[in-house]
Design an enzyme around this catalytic site. Structure first.
Site, mmCIF file in Angstrom:
data_model
loop_
_atom_site.group_PDB
_atom_site.id
_atom_site.type_symbol
_atom_site.label_atom_id
_atom_site.label_comp_id
_atom_site.label_asym_id
_atom_site.label_seq_id
_atom_site.Cartn_x
_atom_site.Cartn_y
_atom_site.Cartn_z
ATOM 1 C CE LYS A 119 2.183 -2.088 6.989
ATOM 2 N NZ LYS A 119 2.869 -1.392 5.943
ATOM 3 C CG ASP B 195 -5.256 -3.840 7.374
ATOM 4 O OD1 ASP B 195 -4.278 -4.085 8.092
ATOM 5 O OD2 ASP B 195 -5.169 -3.229 6.289
ATOM 6 C CD GLU C 44 -6.353 0.542 8.532
ATOM 7 O OE1 GLU C 44 -5.372 0.934 9.188
ATOM 8 O OE2 GLU C 44 -6.660 0.997 7.416
ATOM 9 C CG ASN D 198 5.817 1.118 8.734
ATOM 10 O OD1 ASN D 198 5.653 2.122 9.422
ATOM 11 N ND2 ASN D 198 5.386 1.031 7.493
ATOM 12 C CB SER E 68 -1.313 3.152 8.734
ATOM 13 O OG SER E 68 -2.182 3.774 7.828
ATOM 14 C CG HIS F 164 0.222 -0.144 10.929
ATOM 15 N ND1 HIS F 164 1.481 0.236 10.530
ATOM 16 C CD2 HIS F 164 -0.581 0.014 9.837
ATOM 17 C CE1 HIS F 164 1.438 0.637 9.266
ATOM 18 N NE2 HIS F 164 0.202 0.502 8.827
ATOM 19 C CG HIS G 247 -4.019 0.736 3.697
ATOM 20 N ND1 HIS G 247 -3.771 -0.001 2.567
ATOM 21 C CD2 HIS G 247 -2.891 1.445 3.943
ATOM 22 C CE1 HIS G 247 -2.533 0.234 2.157
ATOM 23 N NE2 HIS G 247 -1.981 1.104 2.981
HETATM 24 C C1 PLP Z 1 -3.240 -0.647 7.229
HETATM 25 C C2 PLP Z 1 -2.447 -1.220 6.102
HETATM 26 N N1 PLP Z 1 -2.954 -2.262 5.430
HETATM 27 C C3 PLP Z 1 -2.298 -2.811 4.408
HETATM 28 C C4 PLP Z 1 -1.072 -2.333 3.995
HETATM 29 C C5 PLP Z 1 -0.390 -2.961 2.834
HETATM 30 O O1 PLP Z 1 0.562 -3.876 3.272
HETATM 31 P P1 PLP Z 1 1.843 -4.195 2.384
HETATM 32 O O2 PLP Z 1 2.810 -3.089 2.635
HETATM 33 O O3 PLP Z 1 2.297 -5.523 2.863
HETATM 34 O O4 PLP Z 1 1.390 -4.215 0.965
HETATM 35 C C6 PLP Z 1 -0.495 -1.263 4.680
HETATM 36 C C7 PLP Z 1 0.829 -0.747 4.274
HETATM 37 O O5 PLP Z 1 1.088 0.408 4.164
HETATM 38 C C8 PLP Z 1 -1.201 -0.681 5.754
HETATM 39 O O6 PLP Z 1 -0.707 0.363 6.408
#
Ligand code: PLP
Length: 391
Positions: free
Chosen positions: A239, A204, A175, A46, A179, A207, A133
């Protein structure tokens, strides 16, 4: 061991081609990845902007370690919060045009921590996009809030749910960039619905940050959202920004409340100051080096144009492109065949995605070049093409 389900569940995962294991890499970041002495072009990371090996980040990290040591050695409310953490929070608040910001050690913890803190009673309603997520789902469904999910990006279903809800406090959770598909959410539509129904909106943008927006601020800036105290933004650092951790940006009142009541924040060691220092360096590069975003976009177009028409991909507008393989078995087979040809990418299977929607998750970064992309597309055409013909 007395947990008898362990054996049966692992056996089940193995028979269903869903067993997961880790690969011990000699080097895992950057354009090239090394495993057991063999080099592969890395289409799994990422590290969208290609910053994980950047000298500015490395030297900021080293300066941070020399100045502050390797650990913050306590939680932020004890002695873990330094001027560098504060500087990073201010930089992010400024960048995202948010009143205030709060750092977390991981994005998972930020999501689950904030949603469990806000979901204190049944008069709160959470409305989550179906593809949210795991950290959002855990945070919401482990809280006391009444949590429901709406079809991915289906604003009219969400609107109906909100109209029929008697909850006192409502929070829409979605989001910016999803992802596993790489599609961009209709964040602006969600914001309009939130304002209409006097709901709050949590985005969120793990990405989206770095990749979208004129200086990489993410989806909310790209879609030019009308901001207000109802809006909560979450970004991660692991990422595109190529360090570690996350930030919540929102109203002063919200951040103050989280500092006082969010258990994930209060009872966890603060991120190392050196990591905060490297993240500052990373954001500065992200804000100024526009060519990185332009390159991702050009390479993504090139990749799509080189794939055979018979190959189905996700509706991506970001660094992430999902190439559907059909069965889990096909996904694993293609992953292995591509590895034999020098490409490292990950087969994504249920429960991460729906059954029958297994895929190869291709992540395109600013470190790749035209040749990497064309060769990957040719190999996918060959390997996946054969699988699809034999189906
Ligand atoms: C959409 C999304 N939110 C949150 C996270 C979690 O973030 P972190 O990897 O910093 O724990 C991820 C990671 O895979 C993600 O893809």
């Amino acid at each position: 061991m007395t947990f008898s389900f362990i054996q049966s569940q692992i056996a089940h995962q193995k028979t269903q081609n869903l067993y997961r294991s880790r690969k011990e890499l000699d080097k895992g970041t950057g354009r090239l990845l090394i495993h057991q002495g063999e080099q592969y072009i890395n289409f799994s990371s990422n590290d969208y902007l290609g910053l994980s090996q950047h000298d500015d980040l490395k030297s900021a990290y080293i300066r941070g370690i020399n100045q502050f040591g390797c650990s913050s050695s306590s939680s932020s409310l004890v002695t873990g919060y330094t001027k560098v953490h504060q500087e990073l929070e201010e930089l992010i608040a400024d960048w995202l045009e948010a009143p205030k910001c709060l750092l977390f050690s991981t994005g998972f913890s930020a999501n689950s921590g904030v949603l469990s803190t806000l979901g204190q009673n049944k008069s709160t309603g959470y409305f989550l996009d179906k593809l949210s997520h795991a950290s959002l789902i855990d945070g919401a469904f482990n809280s006391k809030a009444l949590s429901r999910r709406f079809k991915h990006n289906d604003i009219s279903q969400l609107s109906n749910m909100l109209s029929n809800s008697n909850c006192e406090d409502k929070l829409i959770v979605a989001e910016g960039v999803y992802s596993m598909d790489g599609d961009v959410g209709d964040v602006s539509g969600l914001n309009d619905v939130a304002i209409k129904h006097q709901a709050n909106l949590y985005i969120d943008d793990a990405h989206g940050v770095g990749v979208l927006g004129s200086t990489g601020q993410g989806t909310i800036a790209q879609q030019n959202l009308k901001k207000g105290s109802h809006l909560i933004q979450m970004i991660t650092f692991g990422k595109a920004l190529a360090t570690q951790g996350a930030a919540i940006a929102g109203s002063e009142e919200l951040i103050d409340y989280l500092v006082n009541r969010c258990r994930d924040y209060i009872y966890s060691t603060a991120m190392p100051a050196a990591n905060a220092m490297a993240t500052i360096a990373s954001i500065k590069l992200c804000q100024t080096e526009h060519w990185r975003r332009e390159k991702i976009s050009a390479l993504s177009q090139l990749f799509k144009s080189k794939l055979d028409a018979s190959i189905e991909i996700t509706d991506s507008q970001s660094s992430i492109i999902g190439v559907f393989t059909g069965s889990e078995e096909n996904a694993l087979y293609c992953q292995e065949q591509l590895k034999n040809r020098g490409f490292w990418l990950t087969a994504i299977r249920p429960p991460t995605v729906e059954k029958g929607k297994s895929r190869l998750r291709v992540t395109i970064t600013a470190n790749h070049n035209d040749k990497d992309i064309s060769e990957l597309a040719n190999c996918i055409n060959e390997v996946l093409g054969k699988c699809l013909q034999n189906k």
